[in-house]
Scaffold this motif. Structure first.
Motif, PDB file in Angstrom:
ATOM      1  N   GLY A 190       0.740  -1.140   0.026  1.00 34.72           N
ATOM      2  CA  GLY A 190      -0.080  -0.097   0.074  1.00 34.72           C
ATOM      3  C   GLY A 190       0.857   1.244   0.098  1.00 34.72           C
ATOM      4  N   TYR A 191       0.521   2.249  -0.942  1.00 33.46           N
ATOM      5  CA  TYR A 191       1.305   3.574  -0.989  1.00 33.46           C
ATOM      6  C   TYR A 191       0.296   4.715  -0.723  1.00 33.46           C
ATOM      7  CZ  TYR A 191       4.505   0.565  -3.982  1.00 33.46           C
ATOM      8  OH  TYR A 191       4.831  -0.376  -4.644  1.00 33.46           O
ATOM      9  N   PRO A 192       0.401   5.245   0.498  1.00 32.86           N
ATOM     10  CA  PRO A 192      -0.181   6.389   0.889  1.00 32.86           C
ATOM     11  C   PRO A 192      -0.487   7.306  -0.346  1.00 32.86           C
ATOM     12  CG  PRO A 192       0.896   5.947   2.737  1.00 32.86           C
ATOM     13  CD  PRO A 192       1.521   4.969   1.502  1.00 32.86           C
ATOM     14  N   GLY A 193      -1.419   8.285  -0.635  1.00 30.91           N
ATOM     15  CA  GLY A 193      -1.452   9.430  -1.529  1.00 30.91           C
ATOM     16  C   GLY A 193      -0.570  10.460  -0.725  1.00 30.91           C
ATOM     17  N   VAL A 194      -0.638  11.695  -1.791  1.00 34.77           N
ATOM     18  CA  VAL A 194       0.188  12.743  -1.288  1.00 34.77           C
ATOM     19  C   VAL A 194      -0.081  13.166   0.231  1.00 34.77           C
ATOM     20  CG1 VAL A 194       1.587  13.348  -3.281  1.00 34.77           C
ATOM     21  CG2 VAL A 194      -1.097  13.989  -2.889  1.00 34.77           C
ATOM     22  N   SER A 195       0.943  13.168   0.957  1.00 30.77           N
ATOM     23  CA  SER A 195       0.647  13.882   2.532  1.00 30.77           C
ATOM     24  C   SER A 195      -0.134  12.769   3.321  1.00 30.77           C
ATOM     25  CB  SER A 195      -0.308  15.167   2.615  1.00 30.77           C
ATOM     26  OG  SER A 195       0.101  16.180   1.641  1.00 30.77           O
ATOM     27  N   GLY A 196      -0.356  11.514   2.609  1.00 25.59           N
ATOM     28  CA  GLY A 196      -0.763  10.480   3.417  1.00 25.59           C
ATOM     29  C   GLY A 196      -0.182  10.047   4.695  1.00 25.59           C
ATOM     30  N   ALA A 197       1.113  10.433   4.735  1.00 28.48           N
ATOM     31  CA  ALA A 197       2.121  10.051   5.763  1.00 28.48           C
ATOM     32  C   ALA A 197       2.066  10.842   7.081  1.00 28.48           C
ATOM     33  CB  ALA A 197       3.415   9.701   5.433  1.00 28.48           C
ATOM     34  N   ASN A 198       1.224  12.043   6.889  1.00 30.01           N
ATOM     35  CA  ASN A 198       1.428  12.962   8.101  1.00 30.01           C
ATOM     36  C   ASN A 198       0.698  12.295   9.050  1.00 30.01           C
ATOM     37  OD1 ASN A 198       2.301  15.061   6.472  1.00 30.01           O
ATOM     38  ND2 ASN A 198       0.330  16.211   5.866  1.00 30.01           N
ATOM     39  N   HIS A 270      13.223  -0.223 -11.930  1.00 28.70           N
ATOM     40  CA  HIS A 270      11.948   0.578 -11.623  1.00 28.70           C
ATOM     41  C   HIS A 270      11.854   0.964 -10.332  1.00 28.70           C
ATOM     42  CE1 HIS A 270      11.473  -3.793 -10.794  1.00 28.70           C
ATOM     43  NE2 HIS A 270      10.503  -3.609 -10.029  1.00 28.70           N
ATOM     44  N   ARG A 271      10.714   1.857 -10.323  1.00 22.08           N
ATOM     45  CA  ARG A 271      10.428   2.291  -8.924  1.00 22.08           C
ATOM     46  C   ARG A 271       9.235   2.788  -9.041  1.00 22.08           C
ATOM     47  NH1 ARG A 271      13.096   8.573 -10.020  1.00 22.08           N
ATOM     48  NH2 ARG A 271      11.451   9.225 -11.570  1.00 22.08           N
ATOM     49  N   VAL A 272       8.433   3.205  -7.880  1.00 19.52           N
ATOM     50  CA  VAL A 272       7.023   3.554  -7.723  1.00 19.52           C
ATOM     51  C   VAL A 272       6.880   4.826  -6.817  1.00 19.52           C
ATOM     52  CG1 VAL A 272       4.847   3.040  -6.598  1.00 19.52           C
ATOM     53  CG2 VAL A 272       6.557   1.264  -7.455  1.00 19.52           C
ATOM     54  N   ILE A 273       6.065   6.021  -7.525  1.00 17.91           N
ATOM     55  CA  ILE A 273       5.780   7.336  -7.046  1.00 17.91           C
ATOM     56  C   ILE A 273       4.263   7.315  -7.217  1.00 17.91           C
ATOM     57  CG2 ILE A 273       6.190   9.559  -6.971  1.00 17.91           C
ATOM     58  CD1 ILE A 273       8.960   9.151  -8.374  1.00 17.91           C
ATOM     59  N   ASN A 274       3.649   7.346  -6.078  1.00 17.09           N
ATOM     60  CA  ASN A 274       2.263   7.729  -6.056  1.00 17.09           C
ATOM     61  C   ASN A 274       2.211   9.267  -5.723  1.00 17.09           C
ATOM     62  OD1 ASN A 274      -0.409   7.770  -6.070  1.00 17.09           O
ATOM     63  ND2 ASN A 274      -0.435   6.854  -3.857  1.00 17.09           N
ATOM     64  N   ASN A 275       1.947  10.020  -6.921  1.00 18.05           N
ATOM     65  CA  ASN A 275       1.723  11.384  -6.687  1.00 18.05           C
ATOM     66  C   ASN A 275       0.193  11.557  -6.618  1.00 18.05           C
ATOM     67  OD1 ASN A 275       4.248  12.558  -6.555  1.00 18.05           O
ATOM     68  ND2 ASN A 275       4.424  12.280  -8.816  1.00 18.05           N
TER      69      ASN A 275
END
Ligand SMILES: N=C(N)NCCCC[C@H](N)C(=O)O
Ligand SMILES: O=C(O)CCC(=O)C(=O)O
Ligand SMILES: [Fe+2]
Length: 329
Positions: A190-198, A270-275
């Motif tokens: 699971g990859y939180p969306g932007v700011s999801g780690a706040n 490869h890499r993963v960026i959830n923007n």
């Protein structure tokens, strides 16, 4: 070696699946066309989409839905299946716990591996000994994933028969001692969306998973339909999006296939960026050699690459254990 590819091809593997156990499969025109496409994709990108794979879309979707439900639970619930060295590195890892090239990844995950019973591979298997840890919530998570693993294993084996032909070998090249008893790995991510780690006391960065190659033979990526996040590096260093194509898997080559093919095929970075603002999930299934398989360039591949071997022999289980131990510091 990857080229300057700009797009990732889509391959309909249904003709291969229809003939996978036919001893004369290599002579079938439909199979030959799939084999040609596999060879081109593996040489040029090391990545392709698989369609016509026969795994029901309803199951693919259900696997992702259950994954969204699990990651949506409170932390106290998720941590009940915590991963540690004592569980053979199976179970839940929180955001930032997995490390790629020294930097914490902005993902959380459940790691699962083929069961390794005590003493099964002697000292080689010690680190991975353990059984998988499954959440009780959502209900049926375990049985759903077991069904999925079984279908992904079958599909991967059949694709590898096509890859064997593409390398100029017999369809059985990766059976028996090589990968007849394949080790598998599954990461439910699971990859939180932007700011999801706040608010979680986690250093913020935007990299969901840093640049890496996969470790084994083939990976089947089941990603959310609506969020582009996976990127693949081409020869000049550009990052090419592997945008979701609903109903397909993204399939890519791992380090052991690079060695067996003597570099004819490469394991592409490869890499993963959830923007996006949305939470993204991915269920990655890794089809790997036998745990104790000694992997070295195949003669048929050496002949096609100038006669000398470009990689030293590696034992798959050692490669995996090295990776697992550095992933978690
Ligand atoms: N089993 C596989 N392939 N897992 C891929 C994980 C990639 C990230 C990991 N920290 C790494 O640096 O490898
Ligand atoms: O999230 C993704 O799309 C890919 C994940 C990945 O590359 C991996 O787990 O090895
Ligand atoms: Fe990967």
């Amino acid at each position: 070696m990857a080229t300057d590819f700009k797009t990732i091809p889509i391959i309909d593997v249904s003709p291969l699946l229809a003939k996978w156990d036919d001893p004369k499969m290599g002579e079938d025109p439909g199979v030959s066309e799939v084999v040609r496409q596999l060879d081109q994709a593996c040489r040029e990108a090391g990545f392709f989409y698989v369609k016509g794979h026969g795994i029901p879309y309803s199951l693919i979707k259900e696997v992702r839905n259950a994954t969204h439900k699990y990651f949506g639970l409170p932390y106290e619930e998720k941590i009940k299946i915590k991963m540690s060295a004592a569980t053979g590195f199976r179970g839940y890892q929180r955001l930032g716990e997995n490390i790629t090239k020294g930097i914490p990844d902005m993902h959380e995950a459940i790691d699962c591996y083929r069961e390794v019973k005590q003493g099964m591979y002697g000292a080689l298997g010690k680190v991975m000994e353990g059984s998988n840890r499954w959440p009780v919530n959502p209900p049926n998570f375990n049985s759903l994933m077991e069904e999925y693993i079984s279908l992904c294993t079958d599909l991967s084996r059949k694709i590898m028969r096509g890859v064997a032909l593409a390398l100029g070998g017999s369809p059985d090249e990766f059976e028996g001692e090589r990968a007849g008893d394949p080790f598998w790995v599954m990461r439910i991510i699971g990859y939180p969306g932007v700011s999801g780690a706040n608010g979680q006391d986690i250093p913020e960065n935007d990299i969901g998973c840093g640049a890496h190659t996969d470790y084994g033979l083939l990976t089947l990526v089941n990603q959310d339909d609506d969020i582009p996040a996976l990127q693949v590096r081409n020869l000049s260093g550009e990052w090419i999006w592997a945008v979701p194509v609903p109903g397909t898997f993204v399939c890519n080559i791992g380090d052991m296939l690079k060695i067996w093919s003597n570099g004819l095929y490469d394991s592409t970075l490869h890499r993963v960026i959830n923007n996006s603002p949305k939470y993204r999930v991915c269920v990655a299934f890794f089809y790997e050699p036998n745990f104790d398989s000694a992997v070295e360039p195949l003669d048929i591949c050496k002949q096609r690459t100038g006669g000398t071997k470009k990689f030293e022999r590696a034992v798959y289980g050692e490669h995996l254990v090295n990776k697992v131990q550095t992933n978690f510091g």
